[in-house]
Each structure stands twice: as structure tokens, then as C-alpha cells.
Enzyme design. Structure first.
Site, PDB file in Angstrom:
ATOM      1  N   ASP A 177       0.806  -1.218   0.000  1.00  0.00           N
ATOM      2  CA  ASP A 177       0.000   0.000   0.000  1.00  0.00           C
ATOM      3  C   ASP A 177       0.840   1.269   0.000  1.00  0.00           C
ATOM      4  O   ASP A 177       0.285   2.377  -0.061  1.00  0.00           O
ATOM      5  CB  ASP A 177      -0.967   0.014   1.183  1.00  0.00           C
ATOM      6  CG  ASP A 177      -0.271  -0.113   2.538  1.00  0.00           C
ATOM      7  OD1 ASP A 177       0.967   0.025   2.592  1.00  0.00           O
ATOM      8  OD2 ASP A 177      -0.980  -0.365   3.535  1.00  0.00           O
ATOM      9  N   ASP A 219       0.344 -11.111   6.019  1.00  0.00           N
ATOM     10  CA  ASP A 219       0.118 -10.297   4.824  1.00  0.00           C
ATOM     11  C   ASP A 219       1.487  -9.904   4.262  1.00  0.00           C
ATOM     12  O   ASP A 219       2.170  -9.024   4.806  1.00  0.00           O
ATOM     13  CB  ASP A 219      -0.697  -9.063   5.208  1.00  0.00           C
ATOM     14  CG  ASP A 219      -1.598  -8.577   4.091  1.00  0.00           C
ATOM     15  OD1 ASP A 219      -1.679  -9.252   3.053  1.00  0.00           O
ATOM     16  OD2 ASP A 219      -2.231  -7.515   4.258  1.00  0.00           O
TER      17      ASP A 219
END
Length: 289
Positions: A67, A186
Site C-alpha cells: 500500500d 500479509d
């Protein structure tokens, strides 16, 4: 006087021969030639994994994201003074101000591309990466974990997942995630999906659209479809992802390396299941943290 000159030359010759013998012994007998960094992690040598007795173990699955936000472990309050993860500006210059604001909060700090996943030559079944680790399980910044892939997937099991069986991924916690479930790791992978913070990667990775959660691999899964044979699906998912990595990150070698890691080492397998346990952090990850 002539005798003195001859003795001087003789002494010099003896000294040089002794020096050569010492160097040969150091290299061949002691096996300690080369600089310290090279000795710690020679090319093509897999680091020995040292398991730690810890309650942080179990089963789970791996997801993926990138991100571009400042890693939560870059904040001193999260990581502790001296244990912060590195952070970069959008031009990949390392920042020293641990209080700099994240690009996800209209600041200048972003994740460094030095933290893309990677492999070592001659270490075929072992990969290395950084990850967001479940905060609810008591994870701590800078800790490392081994993920042993079982050959299954959380939502489906295809040839891509079975090809992962026996591989291990060593991850270092650079983010502590309270939006990930217990056992979920993640993995930081460029093109892995921007998640909640969409649109923050434009200045770092370029301007392109992809699936918000799942990224380029999810695009490829949808593009290839679900009706092919297992062999064809395995081949086409991987090829689709390779093409996207090479195209979107043609001028960004580090990002391309990390993206191709998902296609090659991780076999373009979505949400693979793993067993996990804590290990001592290998130097190759410490050097990039």
C-alpha cells in the site's frame, strides 16, 4: 657494503616468501579469507534456521499487499527506540526522521523497495520477505517467522498451491496489523493490492489500476477464469502475472523483482495455507529491515 646489499635483498625475499605462505595458510587452512559481510552470508549459502520456543505458532494462510504506507514498525512508539524499520521517501531515499508522516496521511514517508521479497542463489526452496503480522496474537516488530506451505489453499486448492508444498518463506515483521486475522501473514509484494489505502502508490510504483484486495494476481485469476484444467490454469495464471510484472514495472527493477517473486517462488498461488513458528532472524533480513 656489497655484502650488506646482498643480505638486505635476501632478507626482503625471505620476508615476501613468508608473507605468501601466511596468506595461503589463512585462505586454505583457516578458511577465513574475505570480508566479514561475505563470510556471514556467502552467495548461494542458505542461512541455518534456528527455531525459537514461543507461543507464536500454529496454522494460517498468506495474503499479499503493497500500500506504500509508512511501515507501522517505523514509528518508535511501535517498535521501540533503535528497533524501527527503515522508511523512505517516494524517491527511495532512506529517511532518518522517525516522526515523518506517512504518504497515506499526506506525508512523505513510504515503504522502502529494499523490502521486496527475494531468494538466494542455490537456496531454491527458501524465500525471504517482510510482512504485516497479526497484532492480536502479540506480534512484535522485528521478529521473524517461518511459514511452511502445506500445498493447500484457503479458498481453493489448485496445482499452483500444490507446487508450493515443501517450500518455506521466512518473514520479518515490519508491520503489526490489527486488520489481519490470527495466523494470517500479509506479505509485502509490489502489485499485491493496496487494500484500504488506495491511490497512495502513484509516485512510487506508477499509476495503474488493479484489484484493491489481491492486486495483480487477482486480476489474473479473473482473467484466466475458473473452468480450465488444473495444468492450464497453473500455466496461464503464472504467465499472466509474469507479463503484468514485466509490463507495469519495466522501469522499476526492485518492484519487478518483488512482483515476480509471487509468480515464480510463490507459484502464483492465492492465499496458500501454511504452518508457522518463530525463528531467529537471518542476517539477510536484518540487513534490509
Amino acid at each position: 657494503f656489497k655484502l650488506y646489499k646482498m643480505n638486505k635483498k635476501l632478507l626482503l625475499a625471505i620476508f615476501l616468501l613468508g608473507l605468501i605462505a601466511y596468506i595461503n595458510c589463512a585462505c586454505n587452512c583457516c578458511d577465513q579469507c574475505g570480508d566479514d559481510e561475505e563470510e556471514e552470508q556467502p552467495q548461494g549459502t542458505c542461512p541455518a534456521l534456528k527455531k525459537i520456543s514461543s507461543s507464536f505458532k500454529g496454522t494460517g494462510w498468506a495474503t499479499r499487499y503493497w500500500d506504500c504506507c509508512k511501515p507501522s514498525c517505523s514509528w518508535s512508539n511501535n517498535a521501540g527506540w533503535g528497533n524501527e524499520a527503515r522508511e523512505c521517501d517516494v524517491n527511495q531515499n532512506v529517511l532518518s526522521d522517525k516522526n515523518s508522516k506517512s504518504v497515506c496521511d499526506w506525508g512523505v514517508s513510504t515503504t522502502c523497495l529494499s523490502q521486496v521479497p527475494f531468494t538466494l542463489s542455490g537456496c531454491d526452496n527458501l524465500g525471504f520477505a517482510f510482512a504485516s503480522v497479526p497484532g492480536g496474537s502479540g506480534a512484535i516488530c522485528g521478529r521473524c517467522f517461518a511459514l511452511e506451505f502445506t500445498g493447500e489453499g484457503k479458498y481453493e486448492t489448485r496445482k499452483n498451491h500444490r507446487a508450493l508444498a515443501g517450500k518455506k518463506l521466512i518473514v520479518m515483521a515490519s508491520n503489526i496489523g490489527y486488520d489481519v486475522s490470527g495466523g494470517q501473514f500479509d506479505i509485502l509484494i509490489p502489485g499485491g493490492g493496496e487494500g484500504y489505502f488506495t491511490g497512495k502508490c502513484t509516485k512510487v510504483l506508477g499509476n495503474f489500476q488493479t484489484t484493491q484486495y489481491g492486486g495483480l494476481l487477482s486480476d489474473c485469476e479473473n482473467s484466466v477464469g475458473w473452468s480450465l484444467s488444473d495444468d492450464d490454469m497453473y500455466t496461464q495464471r503464472k504467465q499472466c502475472l509474469v507479463n503484468k510484472c514485466n509490463s507495469l514495472f519495466a522501469n522499476k527493477s526492485k518492484a519487478k523483482q518483488g512482483c515476480l517473486f509471487l509468480a515464480n517462488f510463490l507459484e502464483a498461488a492465492g492465499n496458500p495455507v501454511h504452518k508457522y513458528y518463530e525463528v531467529e532472524c537471518p542476517q539477510v533480513l536484518k540487513d534490509r529491515y
